[in-house]
Design an enzyme around this catalytic site. Sequence first.
Site, PDB file in Angstrom:
ATOM      1  CG  ASP A 151      -5.992  -5.487   1.598  1.00 50.76           C
ATOM      2  OD1 ASP A 151      -5.634  -4.967   2.672  1.00 50.76           O
ATOM      3  OD2 ASP A 151      -6.511  -4.824   0.670  1.00 50.76           O
ATOM      4  CG  ASP A 168      -1.978   1.016   1.226  1.00 52.43           C
ATOM      5  OD1 ASP A 168      -2.015   1.812   0.264  1.00 52.43           O
ATOM      6  OD2 ASP A 168      -2.792   1.035   2.155  1.00 52.43           O
TER       7      ASP A 168
END
Length: 376
Positions: free
Chosen positions: A271, A92
């Site tokens: 996720d 991320d």
Amino acid sequence: MKFELQATAAGTNARAGEITTDHGKIETPIFMPVGTLGSVKGVHQRELRDDIKAQIILGNTYHLYLRPGIEILRQAGGLHKFNGWDRPILTDSGGFQVFSLSDRRKLTEEGAHFRSHIDGSKHLFTPENVVDIERVIGADIMMALDECPPGTADYNYAKRSLGLTQRWLMRGWKRYKETEGLYGYSQAYLPIVQGVVYPDLRREAAKFVADLGADGNAIGGLAVGEPTEKMYEMIEVVNEILPADRPRYLMGVGTPANILEAIDRGVDMMDCVMPTRNGRNGMLFTANGIMNMRNKKWADDFTELDPTGTSYVDHAYSRAYVRHLFVAQELLAMQIASIHNLAFYLWLVGEARRHIIAGDFAQWKPPMIERVTRRL
């Protein structure tokens, strides 16, 4: 990164495919365990590979930038060598973490100014230096820096935020194109669709992202306070526009039911910290419902955690034993629960894939959602 679409499910937008990276292949739809600091909490890499059968894990740029720091990761040769994980990794950009530090950050055209949650030191993330940081971390899939507004943001805020995210994206994309990976393998760079719960903004964002022609595309800014039905609606709006020949990644979602509904709407990758975070607090997900392992009802229940056998722990530990570990505050309780929940999530997306390929996903999903949402 390459993506091959292998099957679609009649009556739905569900897809099965395969992503190829330099660290291996990923069968989709896929759930990705979250390893924020380079570690999936309480789980060994061996267990991730052999027991949970994870095909890809996540790291987080914000946290890894602060600890252990970029120079340590550079010296190690990247996160793969640092943590010993030889399969794909996604990072991320840190945008969500900066969003969550609302009292410690300031967003400007330049980037995100923030103070470390560790020591209060000042830092700046720009679209360019986040690409540089992710190059050093060495993830197979890197995310663009974006602003993640709350799900309750009003239209004007959402529109301004989207504009900033798009301008940041073009700067990050330019930096990505100007640079190369540091460790001899390729890295993909995925843009993120924002727009809160406003269909016109989501469509604008999806078209903007699709026109970029990236190796894959992400859907962000959901499961951040908006109603669940709005989340599903936004996934549908976005996936009508995002190209079908590239993987679609829904960020930070969610419950087993959320995952099945997202797959139904054409999502390939997901996720969430829920399997491990909830597991550490005594919540176990199973193919027949959700269990609170501190409940007294399990004290003398010597059956397996999940008789359907979704993970290796099911056959090794009884409900009574796992409850005893939680009540006694034994660390093993959190480890067993984390492994169990992750193995269940991977089993669930694997079953979804199997039914997509078999052609009966539309018939399989409704009773499965009813099962996984029960409270046992």
